[in-house]
Structure formats: C-alpha cells, structure tokens
Design an enzyme around this catalytic site. Sequence first.
Site, PDB file in Angstrom:
ATOM      1  CG  ASN A 128      -0.112  -4.462   6.973  1.00  0.00           C
ATOM      2  OD1 ASN A 128      -0.599  -4.882   6.668  1.00  0.00           O
ATOM      3  ND2 ASN A 128       0.395  -2.808   5.977  1.00  0.00           N
ATOM      4  CE1 TYR A 156      -1.811  -3.936  -2.374  1.00  0.00           C
ATOM      5  CE2 TYR A 156      -2.386  -4.873  -0.168  1.00  0.00           C
ATOM      6  CZ  TYR A 156      -1.438  -4.246  -1.176  1.00  0.00           C
ATOM      7  OH  TYR A 156      -0.746  -3.045  -1.113  1.00  0.00           O
TER       8      TYR A 156
HETATM    9  P1  NAI Z   1      -2.687   3.664  -4.245  1.00  0.00           P
HETATM   10  O1  NAI Z   1      -3.243   3.057  -4.896  1.00  0.00           O
HETATM   11  O2  NAI Z   1      -2.567   4.931  -4.183  1.00  0.00           O
HETATM   12  O3  NAI Z   1      -0.540   4.374  -5.561  1.00  0.00           O
HETATM   13  C1  NAI Z   1      -0.663   2.863  -6.767  1.00  0.00           C
HETATM   14  C2  NAI Z   1      -0.247   3.844  -8.226  1.00  0.00           C
HETATM   15  O4  NAI Z   1      -0.510   2.423  -9.192  1.00  0.00           O
HETATM   16  C3  NAI Z   1      -2.005   4.823  -8.328  1.00  0.00           C
HETATM   17  O5  NAI Z   1      -0.764   5.766  -9.100  1.00  0.00           O
HETATM   18  C4  NAI Z   1      -2.202   3.805  -9.773  1.00  0.00           C
HETATM   19  O6  NAI Z   1      -2.111   4.263 -10.999  1.00  0.00           O
HETATM   20  C5  NAI Z   1      -0.599   2.971 -10.519  1.00  0.00           C
HETATM   21  N1  NAI Z   1      -0.971   1.870 -11.325  1.00  0.00           N
HETATM   22  C6  NAI Z   1      -2.117   1.079 -10.679  1.00  0.00           C
HETATM   23  N2  NAI Z   1      -2.334  -0.102 -11.950  1.00  0.00           N
HETATM   24  C7  NAI Z   1      -0.915   0.191 -12.383  1.00  0.00           C
HETATM   25  C8  NAI Z   1      -0.256  -0.088 -13.463  1.00  0.00           C
HETATM   26  N3  NAI Z   1      -0.635  -1.569 -14.325  1.00  0.00           N
HETATM   27  N4  NAI Z   1       0.640  -0.260 -14.292  1.00  0.00           N
HETATM   28  C9  NAI Z   1       1.478   1.435 -14.248  1.00  0.00           C
HETATM   29  N5  NAI Z   1       0.484   1.793 -13.131  1.00  0.00           N
HETATM   30  C10 NAI Z   1      -0.347   1.508 -12.057  1.00  0.00           C
HETATM   31  O7  NAI Z   1      -0.587   2.752  -3.724  1.00  0.00           O
HETATM   32  P2  NAI Z   1       0.193   4.005  -2.893  1.00  0.00           P
HETATM   33  O8  NAI Z   1      -0.658   3.716  -1.486  1.00  0.00           O
HETATM   34  O9  NAI Z   1       0.455   4.557  -3.266  1.00  0.00           O
HETATM   35  O10 NAI Z   1       0.213   2.136  -2.382  1.00  0.00           O
HETATM   36  C11 NAI Z   1       2.571   2.242  -3.292  1.00  0.00           C
HETATM   37  C12 NAI Z   1       2.227   1.040  -3.035  1.00  0.00           C
HETATM   38  O11 NAI Z   1       2.644   0.560  -2.173  1.00  0.00           O
HETATM   39  C13 NAI Z   1       1.433  -0.261  -3.695  1.00  0.00           C
HETATM   40  O12 NAI Z   1       1.857  -1.195  -4.559  1.00  0.00           O
HETATM   41  C14 NAI Z   1       1.210  -0.484  -2.444  1.00  0.00           C
HETATM   42  O13 NAI Z   1       0.855  -1.474  -2.747  1.00  0.00           O
HETATM   43  C15 NAI Z   1       2.030  -0.366  -1.501  1.00  0.00           C
HETATM   44  N6  NAI Z   1       1.887   0.013   0.353  1.00  0.00           N
HETATM   45  C16 NAI Z   1       1.552   0.637   0.470  1.00  0.00           C
HETATM   46  C17 NAI Z   1       1.094   1.501   1.899  1.00  0.00           C
HETATM   47  C18 NAI Z   1       0.398   2.256   2.092  1.00  0.00           C
HETATM   48  O14 NAI Z   1       0.333   2.557   3.847  1.00  0.00           O
HETATM   49  N7  NAI Z   1       0.167   3.701   2.242  1.00  0.00           N
HETATM   50  C19 NAI Z   1       1.634   0.077   2.691  1.00  0.00           C
HETATM   51  C20 NAI Z   1       1.771  -1.288   2.218  1.00  0.00           C
HETATM   52  C21 NAI Z   1       1.998  -1.176   1.299  1.00  0.00           C
HETATM   53  C1  15L Z   2      -1.813  -1.631   2.323  1.00  0.00           C
HETATM   54  O1  15L Z   2      -1.259  -2.743   1.808  1.00  0.00           O
HETATM   55  C2  15L Z   2      -2.161  -0.273   2.322  1.00  0.00           C
HETATM   56  O2  15L Z   2      -1.878  -0.627  -0.348  1.00  0.00           O
HETATM   57  C3  15L Z   2      -3.039   0.952   2.229  1.00  0.00           C
HETATM   58  O3  15L Z   2      -3.729   0.900   1.740  1.00  0.00           O
HETATM   59  C4  15L Z   2      -3.063   0.746   3.587  1.00  0.00           C
HETATM   60  O4  15L Z   2      -4.358  -0.169   3.668  1.00  0.00           O
HETATM   61  C5  15L Z   2      -1.949  -0.265   4.559  1.00  0.00           C
HETATM   62  O5  15L Z   2      -1.409  -1.590   3.600  1.00  0.00           O
HETATM   63  C6  15L Z   2      -2.762  -0.518   6.240  1.00  0.00           C
HETATM   64  O6  15L Z   2      -2.466  -1.380   6.618  1.00  0.00           O
HETATM   65  O7  15L Z   2      -2.915   0.312   6.329  1.00  0.00           O
END
Ligand code: NAI
Ligand code: 15L
Length: 287
Positions: A128, A156
């Site tokens: 988002n 980001y």
């Molecule tokens: P997170 O931060 O918990 O997980 C990201 C993972 O990527 C971590 O385990 C980290 O070790 C790994 N990582 C980071 N840099 C790396 C690299 N250079 N090489 C290999 N691995 C690497 O994030 P989350 O919440 O699990 O999000 C997952 C994906 O979804 C991300 O790309 C995030 O931007 C996207 N996202 C997540 C949202 C959410 O609500 N959790 C919302 C919007 C997007």
């Molecule tokens: C994201 O893109 C982030 O990765 C997640 O940690 C939350 O902050 C989410 O957006 C959000 O907007 O709630």
Amino acid sequence: MSTPAPRAVPHTAPRTTPPAAPRTVLLTGAAGGVGTLMRDLLPAYGHDLRLLDVRPVEGAPDAITADLGDRAALREAVRGVDAIVHLAGISLEAPFEKILKANIEGTYHLYEAAREEGVRRIVFASSNHAVGYTPYPRDGAPPVPVDAPRRPDTFYGLSKCFGEDLAQLYWDRHGLETVSIRIGSCFPEPTSVRMLSMWLSPADGARLFHAALTADAVGHTVVYGSSANTRLWWDLSGARALGYTPLDDSEPYAARLVAEQGELDPADPAQARLGGHFVTDPPIWPY
Ligand code: NAI
Ligand code: 15L
C-alpha cells in the site's frame, strides 16, 4: 529482425480450482511475518514450498540461507520451480542505500535469476505504501482504483514502485509473468483503526497468493490485497478477477479498536492517507 515482445493478455477466465498437481514454489522472505504465515497455509493449496531467507528459518533446516545480492545462490534456488512468491526485503522505511541493495538490486537479481532459469511466474509483494500519499476515500467517494497514480510515501514505497515496473519490463521483454499484490496489512489481527480498512487476514492472504499463483494468463497484473473489510478503502475487483474470494472482514475488531484509539481524524496528516503514519513518521527497519 528482432523478435516482437510478448503481448499482455487480459485474463478473462479466472481459475477457481486448485491445480491438479502440487507446484513447486520458492518462497523468499520465509523467516518473516508473512512468510511464516504462508509457510503454514499455502501447502494446503497443493504448493510444495522451497524456502529462502537471509536469516535461518525456524523449524525448517532445509531452507536456503541466502542474500538477495547473491545471484549464484538465487539461480540455484529458483532452478526447477514453477513460480516464486517474492516476500524478501526490507519491509519498513530505511536509509536509501539499504533499500537500494535489498529491495531494488535484490529484486532485480531475483528477476534475472528467474529469467535465466525459465521460471514462468512471480508473485511480488508490493505494498500500500506505493500509493501511500493517496488520501483515503471519504464522504461516499468510490474506492481507490488500481490505476490511481502511484504516490510512494517512503523510499520503501518507492522500491515497491520499482518492483512493479521491473515486473512490467520482464513481462513485456521476456514473457515472465508477475502478479504484483499491493498488500494492505497482513497480520493475524488488525491492531489499529487504519488497519480495519487495510487488513488482509492470513487466511485471505493465502487465498490471494494461491489465486495469483494459479490464475490464467496474468501478464503483469497489479492488484490490491486485503480482506472483504466493511471499511475497505480500495478496489478489490482486480484481485477478484484472479479468482480471489476474500472471506474475512475486520469489522468484529472495530468496536474495541475505535474505543481505544478513536475514529481516524482526516485533519491529521498521519491519519488522512492510505499510508497512515508512514507519511509522517514511518517505522524504521531495525537492522
Ligand atoms: P518481514 O520484515 O517480517 O520479512 C521480510 C523477510 O525478508 C525477513 O525474514 C528478512 O530476513 C528477509 N530479508 C530481508 N532482506 C533480505 C535479503 N537481502 N535477502 C534475503 N532475505 C532478506 O516482512 P513481512 O511483514 O513478512 O512482509 C513480507 C513482504 O511483504 C515484504 O516484502 C513487505 O514489504 C511486503 N508487505 C508486507 C505487508 C504486511 O502487512 N506485512 C504489507 C505490504 C507489503
Ligand atoms: C507494509 O508495507 C509493511 O511491510 C508492514 O509491516 C505494515 O506496516 C503495512 O505495510 C501497513 O501499512 O500496515
């Protein structure tokens, strides 16, 4: 004479049944929050997961430990998979140099590895925050459409815009398909009033990733990703056209969260836009 680039084919027949045979899917970012949730949920849809993260993945000794900067490791990791769910990277705001390395160069390296190994499809975790400066709809205004101008709220969010454009390039030039999912907030429960609009429940997240992995002829498709929230801000029709049917709604959490935090105040810059407080004081990546 140069070969014409493949054309984007509109998907007209969303697929609603799981594939007959398990498909091998590389899950990057498997140690993270969404990765941990999807590790549990996606196998039930018939996907065989291969896991990758720069950190060890708890309870998964076979997971590949590799950095997105390591092209040779990525090439080996993607060899033989049918598709990739690309979650790895910095998931909050960070200095530009760090975002550049992990999210921009890292995503490029993954796409190159996928192209070299003939992987057919990537599901890219966009956010988002690619449209974070967009005001949320008020006073009966229609939901934000997927073709609204991108307005990243952070470096980001900017990296997610890059990822979407990279995906478009690799479709147009190389025929590598992507579904870019602009995820709202994928957590076990919504924890803020803003998240009542943005929430993607883990179960709906798995439904959406599965639809993105199995829909026919997606070319490069960008969709918003959230549950069927009563307070939804954006248009889910693109995701539904992939075969996604969300079953969850954040509304049961509303009374408690509103009692604790109050309704959003559109006069407060930190509360008036899709990106919420990312537009004023984004949370910083801790590493
Ligand atoms: P997170 O931060 O918990 O997980 C990201 C993972 O990527 C971590 O385990 C980290 O070790 C790994 N990582 C980071 N840099 C790396 C690299 N250079 N090489 C290999 N691995 C690497 O994030 P989350 O919440 O699990 O999000 C997952 C994906 O979804 C991300 O790309 C995030 O931007 C996207 N996202 C997540 C949202 C959410 O609500 N959790 C919302 C919007 C997007
Ligand atoms: C994201 O893109 C982030 O990765 C997640 O940690 C939350 O902050 C989410 O957006 C959000 O907007 O709630």
